[in-house]
Motif scaffolding. Structure first.
Motif, PDB file in Angstrom:
ATOM      1  N   LEU B  97      74.148  33.447 136.733  1.00 32.06           N
ATOM      2  CA  LEU B  97      73.178  32.555 137.374  1.00 32.06           C
ATOM      3  C   LEU B  97      72.646  33.157 138.674  1.00 32.06           C
ATOM      4  O   LEU B  97      71.463  33.021 138.996  1.00 32.06           O
ATOM      5  N   LEU B  98      73.520  33.837 139.400  1.00 32.55           N
ATOM      6  CA  LEU B  98      73.062  34.456 140.644  1.00 32.55           C
ATOM      7  C   LEU B  98      72.085  35.597 140.364  1.00 32.55           C
ATOM      8  O   LEU B  98      71.122  35.793 141.100  1.00 32.55           O
ATOM      9  N   CYS B  99      72.329  36.328 139.286  1.00 31.96           N
ATOM     10  CA  CYS B  99      71.371  37.363 138.884  1.00 31.96           C
ATOM     11  C   CYS B  99      70.004  36.755 138.657  1.00 31.96           C
ATOM     12  O   CYS B  99      68.981  37.254 139.134  1.00 31.96           O
ATOM     13  N   VAL B 100      70.002  35.667 137.922  1.00 32.04           N
ATOM     14  CA  VAL B 100      68.727  35.022 137.617  1.00 32.04           C
ATOM     15  C   VAL B 100      68.048  34.548 138.893  1.00 32.04           C
ATOM     16  O   VAL B 100      66.840  34.686 139.073  1.00 32.04           O
ATOM     17  N   GLN B 101      68.860  33.998 139.800  1.00 32.40           N
ATOM     18  CA  GLN B 101      68.288  33.517 141.050  1.00 32.40           C
ATOM     19  C   GLN B 101      67.733  34.662 141.902  1.00 32.40           C
ATOM     20  O   GLN B 101      66.638  34.566 142.448  1.00 32.40           O
ATOM     21  N   ASP B 102      68.483  35.736 141.973  1.00 31.97           N
ATOM     22  CA  ASP B 102      68.099  36.828 142.862  1.00 31.97           C
ATOM     23  C   ASP B 102      66.993  37.701 142.291  1.00 31.97           C
ATOM     24  O   ASP B 102      66.225  38.309 143.022  1.00 31.97           O
ATOM     25  N   MET B 173      67.814  22.517 141.831  1.00 34.72           N
ATOM     26  CA  MET B 173      69.242  22.435 142.100  1.00 34.72           C
ATOM     27  C   MET B 173      69.746  23.745 142.698  1.00 34.72           C
ATOM     28  O   MET B 173      69.173  24.802 142.458  1.00 34.72           O
ATOM     29  N   ALA B 174      70.842  23.648 143.427  1.00 36.86           N
ATOM     30  CA  ALA B 174      71.481  24.852 143.956  1.00 36.86           C
ATOM     31  C   ALA B 174      72.273  25.534 142.846  1.00 36.86           C
ATOM     32  O   ALA B 174      72.685  24.886 141.884  1.00 36.86           O
ATOM     33  N   GLU B 176      75.251  26.586 142.770  1.00 33.80           N
ATOM     34  CA  GLU B 176      76.605  26.067 142.603  1.00 33.80           C
ATOM     35  C   GLU B 176      76.610  24.814 141.739  1.00 33.80           C
ATOM     36  O   GLU B 176      77.501  24.613 140.917  1.00 33.80           O
ATOM     37  N   GLU B 177      75.589  24.008 141.935  1.00 38.06           N
ATOM     38  CA  GLU B 177      75.506  22.758 141.189  1.00 38.06           C
ATOM     39  C   GLU B 177      75.265  23.044 139.708  1.00 38.06           C
ATOM     40  O   GLU B 177      75.926  22.496 138.829  1.00 38.06           O
ATOM     41  N   VAL B 178      74.312  23.933 139.449  1.00 34.16           N
ATOM     42  CA  VAL B 178      74.021  24.306 138.067  1.00 34.16           C
ATOM     43  C   VAL B 178      75.274  24.858 137.402  1.00 34.16           C
ATOM     44  O   VAL B 178      75.662  24.427 136.309  1.00 34.16           O
ATOM     45  N   GLY B 179      75.908  25.794 138.088  1.00 36.77           N
ATOM     46  CA  GLY B 179      77.112  26.391 137.530  1.00 36.77           C
ATOM     47  C   GLY B 179      78.178  25.342 137.269  1.00 36.77           C
ATOM     48  O   GLY B 179      78.844  25.363 136.225  1.00 36.77           O
ATOM     49  N   ALA B 180      78.330  24.417 138.202  1.00 39.01           N
ATOM     50  CA  ALA B 180      79.361  23.395 138.057  1.00 39.01           C
ATOM     51  C   ALA B 180      79.120  22.551 136.816  1.00 39.01           C
ATOM     52  O   ALA B 180      80.048  22.274 136.039  1.00 39.01           O
ATOM     53  N   HIS B 181      77.890  22.168 136.599  1.00 34.81           N
ATOM     54  CA  HIS B 181      77.576  21.358 135.418  1.00 34.81           C
ATOM     55  C   HIS B 181      77.843  22.132 134.132  1.00 34.81           C
ATOM     56  O   HIS B 181      78.449  21.615 133.194  1.00 34.81           O
ATOM     57  N   VAL B 182      77.358  23.362 134.092  1.00 31.99           N
ATOM     58  CA  VAL B 182      77.559  24.166 132.882  1.00 31.99           C
ATOM     59  C   VAL B 182      79.046  24.322 132.585  1.00 31.99           C
ATOM     60  O   VAL B 182      79.494  24.136 131.447  1.00 31.99           O
TER      61      VAL B 182
END
Lengths: 207, 207
Positions: B97-102, B173-174, B176-182
């Motif tokens: 997810l961080l890759c996608v964000q960055d 969403m942040a 962390e939030e996305v990751g938490a849900h997944v």
DNA sequence: GGAGTAAGTTACGTGCGAGTAAGTTACGGT
DNA sequence: ACCGTAACTTACTCGCACGTAACTTACTCC
């Protein structure tokens, strides 16, 4: 008129033949890599026939995509028309998997990129919105964060679509089994995976 | 030599510039719809420069894809190098997810279709095999059906990839939030969704 | 300051594939 | 038998985008 002597087809027959050949070809090579010439060759006719019937490459493609979408949507709609929420979800998942099984070329076409970005993207966006709405109201009832509803909708759709793709490339399992695993994962979560998940009945009212 | 007067770039600088511009352009329009001419224009140079550095359109594309894959894989590898199975999974999901964000453009390029079918398909196939192997041994230990391991691997990957795509289009969403849900969905299953899922820590040892 | 090299340009060749104009052949009704 | 129409073909035009050959300009190092 004997069938073997027949060289010329009627307009309708030709249209159907071209849609079928086009679907197969686009599925194999994608939109850009497929030439009108090639489709004509496979159909054993010359190029202008295609222009006569569909106005051009995009025209043919549009018809193919439209038919495929219609097909998938109608099957899923039928499957979610009634029952408990759980039955509806099961129905939708199974309907989708059966579409993939019955028309692999159609699935392939929808998955690929296209000129006017019609295709799977739109289809999944639509389905996503639907699912998302259902979730939103359920989430509200249960007191969960409503903003997360589309996320879970996307997650489920992505899961099913990806599994379908994998399954198409490794068709070693029966539909029912694939569906059962997917549904098990959705309902129970990984932690409590059953050794042999329940197998939902295959809907009987569809060809 | 003043920076503003500088017209000519060194080979290395030009290469990097072209890779960046190419990535952005391919991300926007896809491989086929992007012309070498256009990339040259955006870089304010003429076409042959690109042929000089990369040998052609495919050459440039290959370099771009290779760098992106390397980037994603290295981040994920670092994330799953140690910890409990659960920590590793969390690490992998968050890394992705961080890759996608960055690097949203990189993600877009990998997702699209390409000439030699390098790209996301291969990347996800690789990751899928890895995850699948882990699952297979875990499944064996727990007495589950080993043949289903790749299915669950694909399911998780599809879920994450799809959610990532959705998130990119609706970045409300942040991470962390996305990751938490997944992760909540993976571990707990839909039935027992928590109202506010735990938020895994963002790995700190990556830029 | 001038030779040598790296960086970059202009102007083309080439091929492929979309789309079309005009002519030809089969078929079906009367 | 023959006329009209629908189905189909041949033989092009046109434009785009990849790739290249030959030439020109800027930078660098003695």
């Amino acid at each position: 008129m004997s069938e073997s002597t027949r060289t010329r087809l009627s307009a309708g027959e030709r249209r159907n033949q071209l849609v079928e050949i086009g679907r197969k070809t686009f599925a194999e090579k994608g939109y850009d890599a497929t030439s009108v010439e090639e489709i004509a060759e496979r159909a054993k006719i010359s190029k202008p026939v295609i222009y006569e019937h569909f106005g051009g490459k995009e025209g043919l493609y549009a018809v193919i995509v439209d038919r495929e979408m219609e097909y998938v949507i109608s099957r899923i709609s039928a499957a979610i028309s009634e029952g408990t929420p759980r039955e509806r979800l099961e129905g939708a998942v199974m309907a989708f998997l059966l579409c993939v099984q019955d028309r692999p070329d159609g699935f392939a076409v929808l998955q690929r990129d296209s000129p006017t970005n019609t295709g799977m993207a739109n289809l999944l966006a639509d389905v996503g919105d639907q699912v998302s709405n259902v979730f939103a109201s359920e989430f509200k009832k249960a007191g969960y964060d409503r903003r997360a509803a589309p996320l879970y909708a996307q997650a489920i759709i992505g899961m099913v679509a990806f599994v379908a793709q994998w399954w198409q490339e490794n068709p070693k399992m029966a539909v029912e089994e694939v569906g059962a695993h997917v549904l098990a994962m959705i309902w129970l979560g990984l932690r409590d995976l059953p050794k042999e998940p329940d197998q939902p009945a295959r809907p009987a009212d569809y060809p």
